[in-house]
Design a protein around this motif. Structure first.
Motif, mmCIF file in Angstrom:
data_model
loop_
_atom_site.group_PDB
_atom_site.id
_atom_site.type_symbol
_atom_site.label_atom_id
_atom_site.label_comp_id
_atom_site.label_asym_id
_atom_site.label_seq_id
_atom_site.Cartn_x
_atom_site.Cartn_y
_atom_site.Cartn_z
ATOM 1 N N GLY A 118 7.674 30.429 -15.711
ATOM 2 C CA GLY A 118 7.293 31.867 -14.875
ATOM 3 C C GLY A 118 8.106 31.858 -13.431
ATOM 4 O O GLY A 118 8.062 30.873 -12.993
ATOM 5 N N THR A 157 6.630 29.741 -20.092
ATOM 6 C CA THR A 157 6.529 31.036 -20.882
ATOM 7 C C THR A 157 6.362 30.954 -22.130
ATOM 8 O O THR A 157 5.453 31.766 -22.783
ATOM 9 C CB THR A 157 7.967 31.776 -20.587
ATOM 10 O OG1 THR A 157 8.004 31.637 -18.902
ATOM 11 C CG2 THR A 157 7.750 33.214 -20.964
ATOM 12 N N LYS A 204 2.687 30.315 -22.692
ATOM 13 C CA LYS A 204 1.958 31.754 -22.438
ATOM 14 C C LYS A 204 1.969 32.527 -23.770
ATOM 15 O O LYS A 204 0.924 33.140 -24.147
ATOM 16 C CB LYS A 204 2.371 32.404 -21.363
ATOM 17 C CG LYS A 204 1.671 33.557 -20.837
ATOM 18 C CD LYS A 204 2.332 34.250 -19.587
ATOM 19 C CE LYS A 204 1.956 33.794 -18.247
ATOM 20 N NZ LYS A 204 2.421 34.429 -17.113
ATOM 21 N N TRP A 205 2.983 32.690 -24.250
ATOM 22 C CA TRP A 205 3.211 33.500 -25.314
ATOM 23 C C TRP A 205 2.577 33.068 -26.664
ATOM 24 O O TRP A 205 1.818 33.959 -27.463
ATOM 25 C CB TRP A 205 4.851 33.796 -25.652
ATOM 26 C CG TRP A 205 5.602 34.467 -24.668
ATOM 27 C CD1 TRP A 205 5.269 34.942 -23.419
ATOM 28 C CD2 TRP A 205 6.721 35.039 -24.910
ATOM 29 N NE1 TRP A 205 6.131 35.551 -22.725
ATOM 30 C CE2 TRP A 205 7.142 35.661 -23.618
ATOM 31 C CE3 TRP A 205 8.014 34.991 -25.757
ATOM 32 C CZ2 TRP A 205 8.330 36.211 -23.521
ATOM 33 C CZ3 TRP A 205 8.999 35.550 -25.749
ATOM 34 C CH2 TRP A 205 9.425 36.353 -24.591
ATOM 35 N N CYS A 232 5.104 43.879 -17.882
ATOM 36 C CA CYS A 232 6.030 43.316 -16.904
ATOM 37 C C CYS A 232 5.476 43.619 -15.361
ATOM 38 O O CYS A 232 5.413 44.804 -14.898
ATOM 39 C CB CYS A 232 7.227 44.196 -16.993
ATOM 40 S SG CYS A 232 8.621 43.473 -16.066
ATOM 41 N N GLU A 234 -1.709 38.686 -11.388
ATOM 42 C CA GLU A 234 -1.711 39.196 -12.626
ATOM 43 C C GLU A 234 -2.947 39.909 -13.224
ATOM 44 O O GLU A 234 -3.152 41.051 -13.638
ATOM 45 C CB GLU A 234 -1.207 38.206 -13.845
ATOM 46 C CG GLU A 234 -2.018 36.940 -13.872
ATOM 47 C CD GLU A 234 -1.568 36.026 -15.056
ATOM 48 O OE1 GLU A 234 -0.619 36.391 -15.883
ATOM 49 O OE2 GLU A 234 -2.320 35.065 -15.281
ATOM 50 N N ASN A 243 4.312 39.050 -17.435
ATOM 51 C CA ASN A 243 5.765 38.108 -16.904
ATOM 52 C C ASN A 243 6.424 39.041 -15.941
ATOM 53 O O ASN A 243 6.285 40.217 -15.708
ATOM 54 C CB ASN A 243 6.584 38.026 -18.287
ATOM 55 C CG ASN A 243 6.325 37.042 -18.982
ATOM 56 O OD1 ASN A 243 6.107 36.805 -20.263
ATOM 57 N ND2 ASN A 243 5.756 35.665 -18.425
ATOM 58 N N ASN A 244 6.967 38.045 -15.097
ATOM 59 C CA ASN A 244 7.835 38.729 -14.168
ATOM 60 C C ASN A 244 9.121 39.272 -14.732
ATOM 61 O O ASN A 244 9.674 38.734 -15.951
ATOM 62 C CB ASN A 244 8.069 37.393 -13.160
ATOM 63 C CG ASN A 244 9.073 37.750 -12.038
ATOM 64 O OD1 ASN A 244 10.219 37.848 -12.175
ATOM 65 N ND2 ASN A 244 8.530 38.149 -11.018
ATOM 66 N N THR A 258 11.751 36.435 -15.480
ATOM 67 C CA THR A 258 11.478 35.754 -16.518
ATOM 68 C C THR A 258 11.748 36.213 -18.160
ATOM 69 O O THR A 258 12.182 35.431 -18.885
ATOM 70 C CB THR A 258 9.796 35.650 -16.821
ATOM 71 O OG1 THR A 258 9.400 35.272 -15.485
ATOM 72 C CG2 THR A 258 9.470 34.449 -17.514
#
Lengths: 591, 185
Positions: free
Chosen positions: A223, A231, A234-235, A250, A344, A378-379, A382
């Motif tokens: 991230g 990442t 996370k997904w 986002c 977040e 997510n940023n 990212t």
């Protein structure tokens, strides 16, 4: 009392947002925009119309900086008081506004035409001093510019007519009407190079969602917002959570003072970010995406909405994307001025129309996020990286940067350097190399990762930007030897004090005490014992706060006490170990 | 900290802007009070009704914060005459309940108490020079003088006060206090 007409108008606004309770922020913003304040009566009407408890509406309305119970002026001027603004002449700008208007910060002109306020960093650190007038950003303000703006506001000009757009920008962005410059100084292989919309998405669909996640995992992408969570993992966790609905958010709420890379991404490469969101949506089987845009960037809203519409017409968004069975759409939700909403879980609360207070974690958003459904947050950076990984492959991405920190990082460089702006660098560069790149010399200190990050001195300029050494969300602020470091630390600590959401005591009270303790030191009344006390209190706030804000807020003090201890030791009294600031004469003055 | 064998420890206590609840709590040590009087002697304390310091003290226990000029005078006297000064209870440590007035201008406070109050026959702001002057806000003790230790609670439990006194008399630091006695309510 509220007039029947106003009641009707509020009802109309609520109807526009389909009575959706999650749209409370948007409703409040519309009310604030129209009437310039949100009174208790108005709150009662909103609550009734939206079928929400009054305390819920009141709680939300009182939480955000850009909502006010008092009239905020027909034109509300928010002067950004970040450290970089202070360095660029904030005092003169405030003085110019105050003397032009004959009022002080916090007041309105007598006819409520103009309201003068301050606000935390608005993401313009490379073009300070910057201000917001009714949501429009004005940058590189000078006292003479203040006179022009005040004259314009007094003569009822439209805010957009006051904007002076740089010539080169006019042609590129017909939908953007702004003074903001992008200052992209160093282009790299991930962001600022060729990008053709749709290709990555098509490739992802050929790969299938599991392989996409596998690629992201293999690429080593972490991230880019600052926390550096892997990442791919996370997904995968989001996809693995059972649910009828999933979301991709986002996080466009970059509030860390000194960062502005997401602003540049959303201006220059929004399509890449949106496609990245869609790609994430495809991988985790989500159908809905939300861009949470910080209120300070609301001037980008139209620019982004027009693009979303165009993407829908090109079948890159909406139903049956690129002729497949996959549907995904993105909508934009705006914040209303709160740094904490970059966290977040606070962001999710805010997107749901509530106070932006962090949730207890676990459960993490990947299992219970937006509307308690599995959510990937997510940023923008990212998401952009993820898209490039699908285009060029994970091995290619791994070849950039260092083994433990793969890829590139966008740095928002500001402060005392000749070329402030955005730099796309590979991870692993030393501070010294970056200072050379941006044209900084006679550097006293560099603040890496904003106030919540680390302040380093020359001794540490050979350290590297990477997750294992100096990790950063992107802010890189340079201070030259002419700067008074303590006043910068003071600015940062006041920032945290003001932005604490107030939920937990260590952060709410601790930051107030830390600011006071620093002020005692700065007044010359500090002792060595006071320095020890600051250290003790700072560590306590870090250890016991509930979320990332309080867990990092003492950093400006702790990190300079470590790297620049001599600055503190030079100004404290060494002859005594206790000095009271209590003054009996002034304390009984009013009696 | 040590005293010669045989001599009792001299303890001073006072309640500034407090409610005497902390004093009551010390009395709550029940029968241990007989042990207490064997090892300590009170000086300048409401317990034995001595109004002024007649000797230097080993320990000063201060309840309540400073709300007026007399509180400040007494607190400074305590600092001067006590080797170890301890803030006892919420009010001494943070200002406590009286600090609810912090943030309200003194003028408004007087107005509300002595003029607007519905039960008053005559509205008159007291203005005798014998009366101490109200401070602009409540100050916790450690903002006025150096304080060596803090015993939290509202009031601090009797067991905490007992344990703290015993630790001090044994020459140990308050950091050794067992957490089971530290309660903040």
């Amino acid at each position: 009392m509220i007039s029947p007409e106003m009641r009707l108008q509020i009802a109309e606004i609520v109807t526009q947002y389909h009575f959706e309770q999650t749209e409370l922020l948007a409703v409040l913003s519309a009310v604030q925009k129209k009437w310039r304040f949100i009174s208790a009566d108005m709150i009662a009407v909103i609550a009734e119309e939206m079928d929400l408890p009054v305390v819920h509406v009141e709680g939300t309305a009182s939480f955000y900086h850009f909502f006010s119970t008092q009239h905020a002026g027909k034109y509300t001027v928010y002067i950004n008081q970040s450290a970089t603004a202070e360095m660029a002449g904030l005092k003169e700008i405030i003085y110019a506004f105050e003397s032009e208007l004959g009022i002080t910060i916090g007041d309105n002109s007598s006819d409520n035409q103009i309201g003068l306020r301050t606000t935390s960093c608005i993401g313009m650190a490379d073009q300070e001093p910057a201000i917001l007038i009714n949501g429009t950003v004005f940058t590189s303000i000078t006292p003479s510019r203040v006179s022009e703006l005040v004259a314009g506001m007094k003569s009822n000009s439209l805010v957009r007519d006051l904007v002076r757009i740089p010539l080169e920008a006019q042609k590129c962005y017909p939908t953007l009407h702004t003074e903001v410059r992008n200052n992209i100084r160093l282009k790299g292989p991930v962001f600022f190079c060729d990008y053709i919309p749709g290709i990555a998405l098509k490739k992802a669909m050929e790969l299938g969602s599991l392989d996409v996640i596998e690629w992201i995992k293999k690429s080593g992408l972490r991230g880019r917002g600052g926390a550096g969570f892997p990442t791919g993992q996370k997904w995968a966790s989001c996809l693995a959570s059972e649910s009828d609905q999933r979301f991709v958010i986002c996080n466009g709420d970059e509030g860390e003072p000194g960062t502005f890379k997401d602003r540049v991404l959303l201006t220059e490469l929004p399509e890449m970010i949106f496609e990245g969101m869609t790609l994430a949506g495809y991988s985790v089987e989500a159908k809905e995406g939300i861009l949470y845009l910080r209120a300070e960037y609301s001037y980008l809203r139209e620019h982004l909405e027009v693009l979303l519409e165009s993407m829908r017409s090109r079948h890159l968004l909406g139903r049956r994307i690129l002729g497949t069975r996959f549907s995904f759409d993105i909508r934009i939700k705006e914040g209303a001025g709160a740094y904490i909403c970059g966290e977040e879980s606070a962001l999710i609360e805010s997107a749901e129309g509530k106070r932006g207070q962090p949730r207890n974690r676990p459960p993490f958003p990947v299992t219970s996020g937006y509307l308690r459904r599995p959510t990937v947050v997510n940023n923008p950076e990212t998401l952009g990286c993820a898209l490039r990984i699908i285009l060029n492959g994970p091995e290619w991405f791994r070849s950039l940067g260092t083994p433990a920190s793969a890829g590139v990082k966008l740095l928002s460089i500001a402060g005392d350097c000749r070329m402030p702006g955005i730099y796309e660098i590979e991870w692993g560069k030393t501070i010294r190399e970056i200072l050379d790149l941006c044209g900084a010399d006679r550097t006293l200190a560099v603040q890496i990762g904003g106030p919540s990050g680390t302040c380093i001195s020359e001794k540490e300029f050979d350290r590297r930007i990477c997750y294992s050494d100096l990790s950063t969300g992107g802010a890189f602020t340079v201070f030259s030897r002419d700067r008074d470091l303590l006043s910068i630390v003071h600015n940062y600590m006041k920032f945290f004090r003001d932005e604490s959401c107030g939920f937990c005591v260590p952060c709410r009270a601790g930051n107030v005490l830390l600011v006071k303790a620093l002020e005692k030191i700065m007044s010359g009344n500090g002792t060595l014992t006071d320095l020890d006390k600051i250290q003790e209190l700072g560590i306590m706030v870090k250890k016991t706060s509930r979320c990332g804000l309080g867990q990092t807020s003492p950093h400006p003090l702790l990190s300079t006490l470590n790297s620049f201890s001599e600055i503190y030791r030079d100004i404290v009294r060494k002859d005594v170990d206790y000095l009271s600031q209590f003054n009996l004469e002034s304390a009984v003055e009013d009696s | 900290m040590s005293t010669e064998m045989g001599r009792k420890w001299i303890v001073a206590t006072t309640s500034l802007a407090g409610c005497f609840g902390c004093h009551m709590s010390l009395l709550d040590i029940d029968e241990k009070i007989f042990e207490l009087v064997k090892i300590v002697e009170f000086n300048k304390s409401p317990f034995d009704d001595t109004k002024e310091f007649s000797m230097e003290c080993d320990i000063g226990l201060v309840e309540g914060g400073c709300c007026n000029s007399d509180n400040v005078r007494v607190l400074r006297l305590f600092r001067k005459h006590c080797k170890i000064l301890i803030s006892v209870g919420q009010c001494a440590i943070t200002g406590g309940l009286p600090a609810m007035r912090n943030g309200i201008p003194v003028k408004e406070l007087f107005q509300e108490s002595y003029c607007n109050n519905l039960t008053l026959a005559n509205s008159l702001i007291p203005n005798d020079e014998e009366l101490p002057l109200l401070l602009d806000r409540i100050y916790p003790c450690h903002e006025v003088v150096q304080v060596d230790g803090f015993l939290p609670g509202c009031p601090p439990r009797a067991d905490l006060l007992w344990e703290a006194l015993n630790l001090l008399i044994a020459g140990k630091s308050l950091g050794k206090i067992s957490m089971k006695n530290v309660k903040y309510d």
